[in-house]
Design a protein around this motif. Structure first.
Motif, short mmCIF file in Angstrom:
data_model
loop_
_atom_site.label_atom_id
_atom_site.label_comp_id
_atom_site.label_asym_id
_atom_site.label_seq_id
_atom_site.Cartn_x
_atom_site.Cartn_y
_atom_site.Cartn_z
N ALA A 239 19.50 48.20 -29.19
CA ALA A 239 18.58 47.38 -30.19
C ALA A 239 18.24 46.22 -29.25
N ARG A 240 19.09 45.72 -28.33
CA ARG A 240 18.56 44.49 -27.69
C ARG A 240 17.57 44.99 -26.61
N ASP A 241 18.04 46.35 -26.03
CA ASP A 241 16.81 46.65 -25.04
C ASP A 241 15.52 47.07 -25.47
N LEU A 242 15.54 47.73 -26.82
CA LEU A 242 14.27 47.62 -27.41
C LEU A 242 13.51 46.32 -27.71
N ALA A 243 14.31 45.43 -28.26
CA ALA A 243 13.71 44.32 -28.49
C ALA A 243 12.86 43.61 -27.40
N ARG A 244 13.43 43.98 -26.08
CA ARG A 244 12.73 43.39 -24.98
C ARG A 244 11.27 44.27 -24.96
N HIS A 245 11.17 45.31 -25.45
CA HIS A 245 10.11 45.89 -25.17
C HIS A 245 9.01 45.90 -26.63
N ASN A 246 9.54 44.78 -27.35
CA ASN A 246 8.84 44.44 -28.62
C ASN A 246 9.00 45.42 -29.87
N ILE A 247 9.99 46.15 -29.68
CA ILE A 247 10.43 47.05 -30.65
C ILE A 247 11.81 46.69 -31.61
N HIS A 248 11.56 46.35 -32.75
CA HIS A 248 12.69 45.65 -33.46
C HIS A 248 13.29 46.41 -34.48
N THR A 249 14.67 46.52 -34.42
CA THR A 249 15.70 47.23 -35.37
C THR A 249 17.05 46.37 -35.39
N TYR A 250 18.02 47.08 -36.12
CA TYR A 250 19.21 46.48 -36.18
C TYR A 250 20.14 47.60 -35.88
N ALA A 251 21.27 47.03 -35.14
CA ALA A 251 22.46 47.98 -34.95
C ALA A 251 23.29 47.91 -35.95
N ARG B 34 3.70 54.13 -33.84
CA ARG B 34 4.95 53.30 -33.76
C ARG B 34 6.08 54.22 -33.23
N VAL B 35 6.30 55.56 -33.47
CA VAL B 35 7.22 56.22 -33.16
C VAL B 35 7.03 56.77 -31.55
N GLU B 36 5.77 56.79 -31.28
CA GLU B 36 5.41 57.11 -29.96
C GLU B 36 5.82 56.02 -29.23
N ALA B 37 5.51 54.66 -29.61
CA ALA B 37 5.94 53.37 -28.78
C ALA B 37 7.49 53.45 -28.70
N LEU B 38 8.16 53.78 -29.77
CA LEU B 38 9.71 53.77 -29.79
C LEU B 38 10.10 54.99 -28.64
N ALA B 39 9.65 56.03 -28.66
CA ALA B 39 9.83 57.14 -27.91
C ALA B 39 9.74 56.78 -26.45
#
Length: 502
Positions: free
Chosen positions: A443-455, A484-489
């Protein structure tokens, strides 16, 4: 030759086109020079006549600035001797320059400088996401573009055009009676709760209810059952009052009451989300509900029921609220409009056993007053005129379609990485991660890519469960699910997680 004060004052720059009056500009610049140590204590200032000529200002302008500085202690007027910089500012600049260390920033404060209670709030961030971030899967994010603003504006204007004394005053401590009546009617029809209007108290969202109830019901070192994983902010509200939280696991029937009876049968209260367990989404079985009420009745303990996301059920039959089954008045019911309407409304409600209404309101009076009467009145009309139920029906259909679109994209693009189970209710689903990963790090790593979720681990005390992410779908329109899922992937790939999972 000019004195030091004369040289400094002649360097003052005034903007004659500014909207700030000239006397105010002069006042601010002299004040700044005194605070900065450039004009030290005891220094005599030039006469107003000299300054008037030097700065091309009227003496009235200069006198106005001086009068303000004298009133605030920056200057002192001595009869027949002129105007001087106040003695208390002498050598201030030198002292500041010689300071060995800068004053501590708030972020540098040690825990010893704060209350013991504040330690419970560490790790809770209010700046960890940008509301404008296009790729947010935060469970708390709903859709705002589908809210009937035109209807809301019309209802609000109705009260704005003819404001009454009650609308402009402090308001009723329990909340506007019209709203409490609308809520009592709604929970009877939708949740099976047969309560009196006098039992309903309006609060500024569910979180305020949790804090007030913890203050009202708990003494330091009292023990409280808490679902694990469970509601983070509710847990902190209990801990902040000195409670010892007893984490109880969740199974397919809800909270494990048997373990609670084995570990701590005399708990003071239990916090539970029976309609849709937060965050796992399990519905508490009828047997567990009855067992919980029986325990609370026998022990004279309290049950706080948070009915979060109960409005958004897409499949299956919804059981009545736990409060509707309670005949011994041990259940306290908490509801909110934050997700079903919009978070900025800051309106929630508590349905209390009659004996708790007066002490709850007494505590409430000390902490704050009722939320804005205008918003309460607008919400009351929104409910009583049928807009509330219509909005819920639209949102159910919309969110169900959004969940389906997001699940399809997650399975298509990341089906080998996530294990997904669509949910029957709520605004988020659980995306289980490979067992070798740490969800909080992901979750922290994704946040640095401006993709936000919760652990999921953030919600756990005992950490019995595999790693997972909470993926909110309510704020992702169907047409944006793919991008959005493409950005997540793409982010997971750049971070190396997809390789680690192979």
């Amino acid at each position: 030759m000019k004195s030091p004060a004369g040289l400094l004052l002649s360097a003052i720059e005034l903007d004659r086109d500014s909207a700030v009056p000239l006397y105010r500009q002069l006042y601010l610049q002299i004040r700044k020079q005194i605070l900065g140590g450039k004009l030290q204590g005891g220094v005599r200032l030039p006469s107003t006549r000299t300054l008037s000529k030097e700065l091309a200002l009227s003496r009235i302008t200069i006198l106005n600035a001086f009068d303000q500085l004298i009133a605030e202690g920056f200057l002192a007027s001595r009869t027949g001797a002129g105007t001087y910089v106040g003695d208390e500012w002498e050598n201030r600049g030198a002292r500041d320059a010689e300071a060995e260390e800068p004053p501590p920033r708030l972020s540098d404060l040690s825990q010893s400088m704060l209350s013991l209670r504040s330690d419970h709030f560490r790790g809770v961030s209010y700046t960890d996401w940008d509301p404008a971030t296009p790729t947010s899967f935060l469970p708390s994010h709903s859709t705002y573009d589908s809210f009937p603003l035109a209807v809301w504006r019309r209802l609000m204007n109705r009260h704005l055009l003819k404001p009454t004394k009650s609308m402009l005053g402090y308001g009723e401590l329990q909340g506007l009676q019209a709203l409490r009546t609308a809520i009592a009617d709604y929970v009877f029809d939708a949740r099976g709760i047969d309560c009196k209007v006098e039992q309903v108290v309006i609060v500024s969202g569910a979180q305020q209810a949790f804090n007030l109830l913890a203050m009202l019901l708990l003494n330091p070192q009292d023990r409280a059952w808490m679902e694990d994983p469970g509601h983070i902010a509710a847990r902190i509200a209990l801990q902040a009052q000195g409670a010892q939280v007893v984490p109880l696991p969740i199974d397919e029937q809800g909270i494990d009451i048997a373990q609670g009876l084995a570990e701590c049968p005399d708990a003071r209260l239990v916090f539970t989300t029976p309609s849709r367990q937060h965050p796992l989404g399990v519905t508490m079985s009828y047997g567990r509900r009855q067992a919980l009420i029986d325990w609370a009745t026998q022990q004279q303990s309290w049950i706080i029921e948070d009915d979060c996301d109960s409005e958004f059920r897409y499949q299956g039959r919804l059981l009545p609220a736990l409060c509707a089954m309670d005949r011994m008045t041990r259940v306290i019911y908490v509801g909110t409009f934050s997700k079903v309407l919009f978070p900025a409304l800051r309106l929630g409600y508590v349905i209390l056993p009659q004996a708790l209404v007066e002490p709850f309101c007494t505590l409430r009076a000390v902490m704050d007053r009722s939320p804005p009467t205008l918003l309460q009145a607008t919400t009351a009309d929104f409910m009583s005129e049928g807009h509330f139920l219509s909005h819920i029906r639209r949102m159910r259909s919309l969110y169900q379609a959004r969940q389906q679109a997001l699940v399809e994209q997650l399975q298509r693009q990341l089906g080998d990485f996530f294990t997904l189970t669509p949910v029957d209710a709520g605004m988020h689903l659980i995306a289980w991660l490979p067992a070798n990963l740490e969800d909080d790090q992901v979750a922290r790593d994704l946040a640095r890519h401006n993709i936000h979720t919760y652990a999921l681990s953030d919600y756990c005390l005992a950490h019995r469960l595999p790693p997972a992410l909470l993926m909110g779908f309510a704020g992702t329109p169907e047409k944006l699910a793919q991008t959005r899922v493409e950005a997540l992937a793409r982010a997971l790939g750049e971070l190396g997680y997809l390789t680690q999972a192979d």
